[in-house]
Design a protein around this motif. Structure first.
Motif, PDB file in Angstrom:
ATOM      1  N   LEU A  49     -46.355 -83.524  31.239  1.00 36.27           N
ATOM      2  CA  LEU A  49     -47.795 -83.777  31.138  1.00 36.27           C
ATOM      3  C   LEU A  49     -48.576 -82.521  31.464  1.00 36.27           C
ATOM      4  N   ASP A  50     -49.266 -82.016  30.470  1.00 34.24           N
ATOM      5  CA  ASP A  50     -50.268 -80.978  30.661  1.00 34.24           C
ATOM      6  C   ASP A  50     -51.603 -81.706  30.702  1.00 34.24           C
ATOM      7  N   VAL A  51     -52.299 -81.660  31.848  1.00 36.46           N
ATOM      8  CA  VAL A  51     -53.508 -82.465  32.008  1.00 36.46           C
ATOM      9  C   VAL A  51     -54.620 -82.058  31.050  1.00 36.46           C
ATOM     10  N   THR A  52     -54.508 -80.894  30.430  1.00 33.93           N
ATOM     11  CA  THR A  52     -55.525 -80.467  29.462  1.00 33.93           C
ATOM     12  C   THR A  52     -55.227 -80.966  28.052  1.00 33.93           C
ATOM     13  N   ASP A  53     -54.109 -81.650  27.855  1.00 31.81           N
ATOM     14  CA  ASP A  53     -53.663 -82.124  26.538  1.00 31.81           C
ATOM     15  C   ASP A  53     -54.022 -83.601  26.396  1.00 31.81           C
ATOM     16  N   TYR A  80     -55.265 -74.895  39.436  1.00 33.57           N
ATOM     17  CA  TYR A  80     -54.981 -73.504  39.771  1.00 33.57           C
ATOM     18  C   TYR A  80     -56.303 -72.815  40.077  1.00 33.57           C
ATOM     19  N   GLY A  81     -56.224 -71.553  40.544  1.00 36.58           N
ATOM     20  CA  GLY A  81     -57.426 -70.813  40.892  1.00 36.58           C
ATOM     21  C   GLY A  81     -57.629 -69.608  40.000  1.00 36.58           C
ATOM     22  N   THR A 100     -58.660 -77.557  33.272  1.00 36.67           N
ATOM     23  CA  THR A 100     -57.552 -77.925  34.159  1.00 36.67           C
ATOM     24  C   THR A 100     -58.025 -78.623  35.429  1.00 36.67           C
ATOM     25  N   ASN A 101     -59.026 -78.067  36.088  1.00 38.10           N
ATOM     26  CA  ASN A 101     -59.423 -78.556  37.410  1.00 38.10           C
ATOM     27  C   ASN A 101     -60.431 -79.692  37.385  1.00 38.10           C
TER      28      ASN A 101
END
Length: 285
Positions: A49-53, A80-81, A100-101
């Motif tokens: 799982l890529d949360v941006t997908d 991530y930062g 992402t965040n």
């Protein structure tokens, strides 16, 4: 069932191990499922799982709804930062930071909320950061994303409590983890106008993160948010978070900013103002 994002290392991995050992049906996810072999051996269900997908988000939630009766608790841990000077970080990196965040966790939360409302129960736990409340230089994109997540999830907390759904934000300060490994390369900023600040922040991170709270302790706080009968909205993690969060609210803004600047020699003393600053002709319209 608990669905956890960003489980390849750090807090997410530790939370997944704690949850499965506590008897929860635990779904551990990461962009690279091969990084989850140890969690699978421990009894977790693992998924890519890529949360941006968007397609991947829908696929995972639909599968869990059909095969396992839905998601009872969601831990939004992936993130991530993006560190770099405000002026120099390209907009596409700002976009990726927010995808992402912020947008990833928001979209995943939207997918699990209907089932939680129908069942009259749910937990949404977000691994945010002390950076969602306190700002340092060379972190505008990262801080902005965490501030946005804080605001979005506090609004959700107000909206869904009546449905039996609890929302919490876990705010770690410095944590001795591999978080810094995911910070994009900053060498491109080293020779710019803010190179001294970039170097100072890198040095502070190298000093502070190894002395931070352990991943095991941070994961225990996430588990508290998941299991307490009356969870709080915010859970600080580590001595720095417990001290600095209330202090930042009590100290006047000018004094607080002076304290922050004192940790960065390059901005400790502002540049002298011009002797004859430009003036505005207020008689012209």
């Amino acid at each position: 069932m608990v669905l956890i994002t960003g489980c390849s290392s750090g807090i997410g991995r530790a939370v997944a191990l704690r949850a499965v050992r506590a008897g929860f049906t635990t779904v551990a996810t990461a962009r690279k499922p091969e990084s989850l072999a140890e969690l699978e051996a421990a009894g977790c269900l693992v998924r890519a799982l890529d949360v941006t997908d968007a397609e991947a988000r829908h696929r995972v939630v639909e599968e869990l709804d059909k095969k396992h009766g839905g998601v009872d608790a969601l831990v939004n841990n992936a993130g991530y930062g993006e560190l770099g000077p405000f002026e120099e970080v390209p907009l596409d990196r700002w976009d990726r930071q927010f995808q992402t965040n912020v947008f990833g966790p928001v979209a995943l939360t939207q997918l699990v909320l209907p089932g939680m409302r129908e069942r009259g129960y749910g937990r949404i736990v977000n691994v945010s950061s002390l950076a969602g409340k306190i700002v340092l230089p060379v972190g505008a994109a990262y801080h902005a994303s965490k501030f946005a997540l804080e605001a979005a999830m506090e609004a959700l907390w107000l909206e869904v409590h009546r449905f039996g759904i609890e929302v919490s934000l876990v705010l770690p300060g410095a944590v001795n983890s591999r978080w810094a490994d995911n910070v994009p390369e900053q060498n491109e900023y080293a020779s710019g106008a803010y190179g001294d600040l970039v170097s100072e922040l890198a040095r502070q991170m190298a000093e502070r993160l190894p002395r931070g709270a352990s991943v095991e302790y941070a994961s225990s706080v996430v588990m508290r948010a998941l299991t307490e009968s009356r969870p709080r909205l915010r859970y600080p993690v580590g001595a720095d978070a417990r001290v600095l969060l209330p202090l930042s609210r009590m100290v006047p803004a000018r004094l607080w900013s002076a304290w922050v600047r004192s940790h960065f020699p390059s901005i400790r003393h502002p540049a002298p103002r011009p002797v004859n600053p430009p003036t505005v002709d207020r008689t012209r319209r």
